[in-house]
Design an enzyme around this catalytic site. Structure first.
Site, PDB file in Angstrom:
ATOM      1  N   LYS A 112      -3.807  -4.532   0.912  1.00 19.06           N
ATOM      2  CA  LYS A 112      -5.222  -4.205   1.058  1.00 19.06           C
ATOM      3  C   LYS A 112      -5.949  -5.210   1.963  1.00 19.06           C
ATOM      4  CE  LYS A 112      -5.184  -0.788  -2.041  1.00 19.06           C
ATOM      5  NZ  LYS A 112      -3.848  -0.786  -2.632  1.00 19.06           N
TER       6      LYS A 112
HETATM    7  C1  LIG Z   1      -3.078   0.309  -3.041  1.00 22.15           C
HETATM    8  C2  LIG Z   1      -1.635   0.045  -3.202  1.00 22.15           C
HETATM    9  C3  LIG Z   1      -0.697   1.061  -3.000  1.00 22.15           C
HETATM   10  C4  LIG Z   1      -1.095   2.482  -2.674  1.00 22.15           C
HETATM   11  O1  LIG Z   1      -1.679   2.600  -1.401  1.00 22.15           O
HETATM   12  P1  LIG Z   1      -2.542   3.910  -1.039  1.00 22.15           P
HETATM   13  O2  LIG Z   1      -3.128   3.619   0.280  1.00 22.15           O
HETATM   14  O3  LIG Z   1      -3.573   4.001  -2.123  1.00 22.15           O
HETATM   15  O4  LIG Z   1      -1.620   5.050  -1.046  1.00 22.15           O
HETATM   16  C5  LIG Z   1       0.653   0.727  -3.100  1.00 22.15           C
HETATM   17  N1  LIG Z   1       1.036  -0.513  -3.426  1.00 22.15           N
HETATM   18  C6  LIG Z   1       0.155  -1.509  -3.644  1.00 22.15           C
HETATM   19  C7  LIG Z   1       0.663  -2.865  -4.013  1.00 22.15           C
HETATM   20  C8  LIG Z   1      -1.202  -1.271  -3.528  1.00 22.15           C
HETATM   21  O5  LIG Z   1      -2.071  -2.268  -3.740  1.00 22.15           O
END
Ligand SMILES: *Cc1c(COP(=O)(O)O)cnc(C)c1O
Length: 497
Positions: A112
């Site tokens: 993120k």
């Molecule tokens: C947010 C997240 C995901 C999923 O990603 P999306 O964009 O919501 O599909 C997968 N793994 C981790 C560690 C995340 O923080």
């Protein structure tokens, strides 16, 4: 570049408005009207450039209402420092032709950060252009990682405040500690008695609550979103797929034009959608492989064309993927129907009324052309962590492990041995307990930090500094509300000022 709403494509805005607003007024998501195309020469020109420079070139194609200076400042502010590697993301060569794209070298140790380190910069520039003089109140629903990454990105950013809602029993201990110890004068963190979908629906309801919005208008406060419904989250995610391919060209692993498979552990469908956009722009991609945990609503959808959220919700060891309503799928379907906003409004209306919809067979065919989907349960996830650690001495987190396992199934089922990039979305220490158990360590009766010490010793790896630093920090936030109390909580936080 113009952006349109998925539910009413007569609404068209420039990127600054799409980013400042987050969501279109009638509930649709903003999507680019056309996608810029990258040629072989463009890919070659990106070789030898830093991550920031690559990001600059790609942002220029999408943020046509920003000046070069503005984009430069955003990109340098986000990727200039704050990541524990100069390359921002790293490619780990696990075995021949399979590359792990480590997207968790940022300040909160999850992918993120790749977008949330830059979003505050994009948002402040956008706000100056379209809503000057107003304060932006960021609302976030999180399954764990977005919350912390957004808090870290927005803390003490002038002209903004941020409120994060997380499912009380739906995040890992480390995720909770990271959020509740957050520093900053403009931050609020609140637990919700419910799951991630409750948090996300609650936030969406606040965005469209006219009375609440009018109340805040009086204080010159407007809402925006740091969730991946915001275009400002998706655009930065396109960059790392292109950048990874370019890096593999640089190191001679790939010749331009060789198609790769991209495997993404998926929740809200933001990360994999960014890979789809990269493909549409000319990134040589064969299949996009969508990996889910036991909450496998996307697996069923991509296989059958029916999206049905009427099923049990599972709390798993990969909590950031514990989602039954994947928001960004709406964007994909808009593109696959060639911008049929009425159809999108109908399907997503059905989703909110009945919890399900079925796409037409031409759309399903297109979907299957680009995507392959699979899922695995917690036992299989742990086995994948163990297998990769025992074989390659490489420690994966629980989300990356879902992708690894599903990719193995893909190869077995299809015989496709094209090179593959697996998106690695979190550092394993964010999910220390589950990872420890996976590699055979007992966690029973041990506190979080003892578990982590044992994991460090056993695997000869170390917990990243930002996670270690949460140890001595005081807990600042202890609020917990029912989901229907979320609007009141927001008013309470924003009214204090
Ligand atoms: C947010 C997240 C995901 C999923 O990603 P999306 O964009 O919501 O599909 C997968 N793994 C981790 C560690 C995340 O923080």
């Amino acid at each position: 570049m113009i952006y349109r709403s998925t539910r009413d494509n007569r609404i068209s805005v420039e990127s600054a408005r799409a980013i400042a607003q987050g969501l279109s007024d009638e509930g649709g998501l903003f999507v680019p009207d056309t996608l810029p195309k990258l040629s072989e020469a463009d890919f070659k020109a990106l070789c030898g450039k830093s991550y920031s420079d690559r990001a600059f070139e790609i942002f220029k194609l999408f943020l046509t209402d920003f000046t070069d200076e503005e984009i430069r400042a955003c990109v340098d502010g986000a990727y200039g420092s704050g990541f524990d590697t100069e390359n921002v993301s790293e490619l780990s060569h696990l075995l021949s032709g399979t590359y792990i794209l480590e997207l968790w070298h940022g300040p909160t140790c999850a992918f993120k950060d790749m977008a949330l380190q830059i979003l505050p910069h994009l948002l402040t520039v956008s706000a100056k252009k379209v809503i000057d003089g107003k304060e932006i109140a960021i609302l976030v629903a999180t399954s764990g990682d977005t919350g912390k990454a957004a808090l870290e990105g927005f803390k003490d950013v002038p002209g903004t405040s941020i409120t994060v809602f997380y499912p009380e029993d739906g995040v890992s201990d480390m995720q909770k500690r990271q959020m509740t110890t957050q520093e900053g004068g403009n931050v609020h963190v609140c637990a919700v008695k419910g799951n991630f979908d409750d948090c996300q629906n609650g936030v969406k309801a606040i965005f469209t609550d006219e009375a609440l919005k009018a109340e805040l208008e009086k204080k010159k406060i407007v809402f925006s979103s740091a969730n991946s419904i915001n275009w400002g989250r998706l655009c930065p995610q396109i960059v790392y797929y292109i950048s990874a391919y370019v890096s593999l060209m640089e190191s001679g692993e790939l010749e331009y034009g060789e198609k790769v498979n991209i495997v993404v552990p998926t929740g809200n469908f933001g990360n994999i959608l960014a890979a789809y956009y990269a493909k549409q722009m000319g990134l040589p991609v064969k299949k996009l492989i969508c990996a889910s945990n036991a909450n496998n609503v996307l697996t069923d959808f991509i296989r059958t064309g029916t999206y049905d959220r009427n099923r049990d919700f599972h709390t798993t060891i990969s909590p950031s993927m514990d989602i039954l309503i994947s928001s960004n799928l709406e964007r994909l379907l808009y593109h696959l129907t060639d911008g049929d906003d009425e159809q999108i409004a109908e399907w997503f209306g059905a989703l909110s009324r009945l919890g399900k919809y079925t796409v037409s067979s031409p759309v399903l065919k297109k979907l299957k052309n680009d995507f392959w989907a699979g899922c695995c349960d917690d036992t299989q996830t742990k086995a994948a962590i163990r297998e990769v650690f025992d074989t390659y001495s490489y420690l994966m987190d629980t989300h990356t492990a879902v992708a690894y396992r599903v990719y193995r199934d893909y190869r077995e089922e299809t015989g496709d041995t094209a090179k593959a990039i697996i998106a690695s979305t979190a550092n394993p220490y964010k999910f220390g307990a589950a990872v420890s158990e996976a590699v055979g360590l007992s966690t029973e009766g041990l506190d979080e930090f003892t578990v982590i010490e044992n994991l460090e010793k056993h695997t000869a790896t170390t917990m990243p500094a930002p996670l270690a630093a949460t140890k001595g920090k005081p807990i600042r936030f202890t609020d917990s509300v029912e989901k229907q109390e979320m609007p009141a909580a927001v008013l309470r936080y924003l009214g204090q000022r």
